[in-house]
Scaffold this active site. Structure first.
Site, PDB file in Angstrom:
ATOM      1  N   SER A 126     -22.519 -15.487  10.644  1.00 14.63           N
ATOM      2  CA  SER A 126     -23.237 -14.227  10.800  1.00 14.63           C
ATOM      3  C   SER A 126     -24.075 -14.214  12.059  1.00 14.63           C
ATOM      4  O   SER A 126     -24.630 -13.189  12.423  1.00 14.63           O
ATOM      5  CB  SER A 126     -24.121 -13.965   9.579  1.00 14.63           C
ATOM      6  OG  SER A 126     -24.810 -15.120   9.207  1.00 14.63           O
ATOM      7  N   HIS A 147     -16.067 -11.420  10.122  1.00 13.50           N
ATOM      8  CA  HIS A 147     -17.416 -11.322   9.564  1.00 13.50           C
ATOM      9  C   HIS A 147     -17.466 -10.233   8.502  1.00 13.50           C
ATOM     10  O   HIS A 147     -17.319  -9.047   8.798  1.00 13.50           O
ATOM     11  CB  HIS A 147     -18.420 -11.044  10.700  1.00 13.50           C
ATOM     12  CG  HIS A 147     -19.834 -11.041  10.241  1.00 13.50           C
ATOM     13  ND1 HIS A 147     -20.795 -10.219  10.767  1.00 13.50           N
ATOM     14  CD2 HIS A 147     -20.453 -11.773   9.276  1.00 13.50           C
ATOM     15  CE1 HIS A 147     -21.941 -10.445  10.147  1.00 13.50           C
ATOM     16  NE2 HIS A 147     -21.759 -11.379   9.244  1.00 13.50           N
ATOM     17  N   GLU A 159     -16.135  -7.311  10.876  1.00  9.87           N
ATOM     18  CA  GLU A 159     -16.191  -7.459  12.333  1.00  9.87           C
ATOM     19  C   GLU A 159     -15.217  -8.576  12.708  1.00  9.87           C
ATOM     20  O   GLU A 159     -15.328  -9.698  12.212  1.00  9.87           O
ATOM     21  CB  GLU A 159     -17.608  -7.822  12.782  1.00  9.87           C
ATOM     22  CG  GLU A 159     -18.587  -6.669  12.651  1.00  9.87           C
ATOM     23  CD  GLU A 159     -20.028  -7.063  12.958  1.00  9.87           C
ATOM     24  OE1 GLU A 159     -20.770  -6.205  13.445  1.00  9.87           O
ATOM     25  OE2 GLU A 159     -20.416  -8.223  12.704  1.00  9.87           O
ATOM     26  N   ASN A 197     -25.451  -7.179  12.641  1.00 12.03           N
ATOM     27  CA  ASN A 197     -26.656  -8.009  12.542  1.00 12.03           C
ATOM     28  C   ASN A 197     -27.572  -7.840  13.747  1.00 12.03           C
ATOM     29  O   ASN A 197     -28.784  -8.014  13.639  1.00 12.03           O
ATOM     30  CB  ASN A 197     -26.284  -9.472  12.338  1.00 12.03           C
ATOM     31  CG  ASN A 197     -25.837  -9.734  10.903  1.00 12.03           C
ATOM     32  OD1 ASN A 197     -26.054  -8.913  10.018  1.00 12.03           O
ATOM     33  ND2 ASN A 197     -25.196 -10.869  10.680  1.00 12.03           N
TER      34      ASN A 197
HETATM   35  N1  3HC Z   1     -18.997  -6.562  -7.139  1.00 13.63           N
HETATM   36  C1  3HC Z   1     -18.357  -5.451  -7.510  1.00 13.63           C
HETATM   37  N2  3HC Z   1     -18.920  -4.237  -7.493  1.00 13.63           N
HETATM   38  C2  3HC Z   1     -20.214  -4.158  -7.121  1.00 13.63           C
HETATM   39  C3  3HC Z   1     -20.951  -5.289  -6.725  1.00 13.63           C
HETATM   40  C4  3HC Z   1     -20.290  -6.527  -6.751  1.00 13.63           C
HETATM   41  N3  3HC Z   1     -20.899  -7.677  -6.375  1.00 13.63           N
HETATM   42  N4  3HC Z   1     -22.193  -4.893  -6.383  1.00 13.63           N
HETATM   43  C5  3HC Z   1     -22.227  -3.559  -6.548  1.00 13.63           C
HETATM   44  N5  3HC Z   1     -21.039  -3.112  -6.999  1.00 13.63           N
HETATM   45  C6  3HC Z   1     -20.630  -1.728  -7.246  1.00 13.63           C
HETATM   46  C7  3HC Z   1     -21.223  -1.157  -8.503  1.00 13.63           C
HETATM   47  O1  3HC Z   1     -20.432  -1.457  -9.621  1.00 13.63           O
HETATM   48  C8  3HC Z   1     -21.232   0.327  -8.190  1.00 13.63           C
HETATM   49  O2  3HC Z   1     -19.932   0.870  -8.368  1.00 13.63           O
HETATM   50  P1  3HC Z   1     -19.663   2.465  -8.555  1.00 13.63           P
HETATM   51  O3  3HC Z   1     -20.031   3.115  -7.256  1.00 13.63           O
HETATM   52  O4  3HC Z   1     -18.216   2.544  -8.845  1.00 13.63           O
HETATM   53  O5  3HC Z   1     -20.539   2.891  -9.670  1.00 13.63           O
HETATM   54  C9  3HC Z   1     -21.547   0.369  -6.723  1.00 13.63           C
HETATM   55  O6  3HC Z   1     -21.156  -0.918  -6.201  1.00 13.63           O
HETATM   56  C10 3HC Z   1     -22.996   0.590  -6.466  1.00 13.63           C
HETATM   57  O7  3HC Z   1     -23.753  -0.417  -7.156  1.00 13.63           O
HETATM   58  P2  3HC Z   1     -24.998  -0.135  -8.115  1.00 13.63           P
HETATM   59  O8  3HC Z   1     -24.845   1.205  -8.773  1.00 13.63           O
HETATM   60  O9  3HC Z   1     -25.244  -1.314  -8.984  1.00 13.63           O
HETATM   61  O10 3HC Z   1     -26.252  -0.157  -7.171  1.00 13.63           O
HETATM   62  P3  3HC Z   1     -26.471   0.544  -5.799  1.00 13.63           P
HETATM   63  O11 3HC Z   1     -25.937   1.927  -5.787  1.00 13.63           O
HETATM   64  O12 3HC Z   1     -27.898   0.307  -5.496  1.00 13.63           O
HETATM   65  O13 3HC Z   1     -25.593  -0.327  -4.787  1.00 13.63           O
HETATM   66  C11 3HC Z   1     -25.374  -2.033  -3.211  1.00 13.63           C
HETATM   67  C12 3HC Z   1     -25.794  -1.700  -4.624  1.00 13.63           C
HETATM   68  C13 3HC Z   1     -23.865  -1.879  -3.080  1.00 13.63           C
HETATM   69  C14 3HC Z   1     -25.781  -3.482  -2.962  1.00 13.63           C
HETATM   70  C15 3HC Z   1     -26.108  -1.052  -2.235  1.00 13.63           C
HETATM   71  O14 3HC Z   1     -27.481  -1.068  -2.516  1.00 13.63           O
HETATM   72  C16 3HC Z   1     -25.887  -1.369  -0.787  1.00 13.63           C
HETATM   73  O15 3HC Z   1     -24.856  -1.076  -0.213  1.00 13.63           O
HETATM   74  N6  3HC Z   1     -26.924  -1.974  -0.141  1.00 13.63           N
HETATM   75  C17 3HC Z   1     -26.866  -2.327   1.277  1.00 13.63           C
HETATM   76  C18 3HC Z   1     -26.078  -3.598   1.443  1.00 13.63           C
HETATM   77  C19 3HC Z   1     -25.968  -3.996   2.893  1.00 13.63           C
HETATM   78  O16 3HC Z   1     -26.509  -3.402   3.819  1.00 13.63           O
HETATM   79  N7  3HC Z   1     -25.253  -5.084   3.109  1.00 13.63           N
HETATM   80  C20 3HC Z   1     -25.038  -5.654   4.414  1.00 13.63           C
HETATM   81  C21 3HC Z   1     -25.902  -6.845   4.541  1.00 13.63           C
HETATM   82  S1  3HC Z   1     -25.674  -7.606   6.120  1.00 13.63           S
HETATM   83  C22 3HC Z   1     -24.498  -8.751   5.847  1.00 13.63           C
HETATM   84  O17 3HC Z   1     -23.989  -8.939   4.774  1.00 13.63           O
HETATM   85  C23 3HC Z   1     -24.098  -9.558   7.038  1.00 13.63           C
HETATM   86  C24 3HC Z   1     -24.562 -10.985   6.925  1.00 13.63           C
HETATM   87  O18 3HC Z   1     -24.026 -11.705   8.016  1.00 13.63           O
HETATM   88  C25 3HC Z   1     -26.074 -11.143   6.925  1.00 13.63           C
END
Ligand code: 3HC
Length: 290
Positions: A126, A147, A159, A197
């Site tokens: 990352s 990524h 990515e 990132n």
């Molecule tokens: N597996 C399967 N499905 C999942 C899941 C998982 N681990 N986590 C969430 N879901 C699904 C839920 O079942 C739900 O499905 P639906 O739309 O069909 O109902 C949907 O995703 C939304 O989940 P929730 O209703 O539980 O909760 P939220 O609406 O709050 O979503 C989230 C949770 C998807 C984590 C959302 O908050 C989100 O997208 N957050 C931002 C995440 C982000 O920015 N990530 C990038 C981080 S940077 C990175 O990873 C790079 C690294 O290098 C640092």
């Protein structure tokens, strides 16, 4: 992804069974590939498998996936603590171990010893330089970045990072592989933080600075950005999701590589990492988790 069961998928090895490794393994199994997830101990592999089972159950509960599909995906997943044996017949190797260059170099050297030269080699780093990681390989033209984003089951972006020595055909293969997972690949250069990132983590780090300056409580900072900027979650909850150790590693890389004071790591972030409060995965970070 609609899997054509009559056509065999690729033999994919994922190194590392943590948050990202298990998510990537799940995505690969979901696309019909035969996946082996490798880690150093059985407990890490068990935790990775449990995370995959939890995610698949969630998809089944939501009706996104049938029970039979979930079973088929599980059946395409194997685990191993023997890297040499696992990579021996691999067509794709994806490394997702923690952000330490020496560890990654050691791992890629061992992959080179045992994997076919033709295997596509990808790192999910990352923050570290793909070009530098690739220097450990005798086939740096076969190394690129793939990524993924957390949670891998939900976020569509990949990515595809072009290291200095990555060949055109390797890049094309990596793009096609990511598309085959049902993801949207974007090709980018090997610059610190790539695209997401580079933009996202300084914002998260800045939220930690704001917390340290007493601007507001963690809960209020998160509520403000959720309700005032229409983001799915606030920056501190996002840091907890990513893992505070990973977040800190990205900020430190941006700071080290650019010497830009904008990327100065927030002291509170370092403090929590030192205390082993790494976010969701340890049950506590800026917030507490059950
Ligand atoms: N597996 C399967 N499905 C999942 C899941 C998982 N681990 N986590 C969430 N879901 C699904 C839920 O079942 C739900 O499905 P639906 O739309 O069909 O109902 C949907 O995703 C939304 O989940 P929730 O209703 O539980 O909760 P939220 O609406 O709050 O979503 C989230 C949770 C998807 C984590 C959302 O908050 C989100 O997208 N957050 C931002 C995440 C982000 O920015 N990530 C990038 C981080 S940077 C990175 O990873 C790079 C690294 O290098 C640092």
């Amino acid at each position: 992804v609609n899997v054509d069961e009559s056509r065999p998928g690729l033999r994919v090895v994922v190194l590392g069974a943590g948050t990202m490794g298990s998510g990537i393994a799940q995505a690969c199994a979901g696309a019909g590939h035969a996946v082996t997830m490798v880690d150093t101990g059985r407990e890490a592999l068990e935790r990775g498998l449990a995370a995959i089972a939890g995610s698949l159950d969630r998809l089944v509960r939501k009706g996104t996936l049938s029970g039979d599909d979930a079973t088929a995906r599980r059946s395409r997943l194997a685990t191993s603590t023997d890297l040499a044996a696992a990579v021996a017949g691999a067509e794709v190797v994806i490394e997702a171990v923690y952000e330490d260059m020496a560890t990654k170099h050691d791992l890629w050297r061992r992959v080179d010893e045992h994997a076919p030269e033709a295997a596509l080699r990808a790192t999910n780093t990352s923050s570290l330089s793909v070009t530098e990681i690739a220097q450990a390989s005798r086939a740096p033209q076969r190394v690129c970045g793939l990524h993924f984003f957390n949670p891998v089951a939900v976020l569509p972006l990949v990515e595809v990072v072009r290291g200095e020595r990555t060949s055109r055909s390797t890049l094309d293969e990596a793009v096609a592989f990511a598309q085959g997972l049902g993801k949207t690949p974007i090709v980018c250069g090997d610059t610190p933080g790539f695209i997401v990132n580079r933009l996202l983590i300084p914002y998260v780090n800045d939220a930690v600075h704001a917390l340290g300056e007493g601007v507001a409580s963690a809960a209020d900072i998160d509520t403000a950005m959720k309700l005032g900027a229409n983001l799915p979650m606030g920056p501190l909850a996002l840091a907890d999701l990513i893992g505070l150790d990973v977040t800190l590693a990205v900020v430190e890389t941006l700071h080290r590589e650019t010497a830009d004071p904008r990327f100065r790591p927030a002291p509170r972030l370092r403090q929590l990492v030192r205390a082993g409060k790494l976010g969701r995965k340890t049950g506590e970070g800026f917030h507490r988790y059950e």
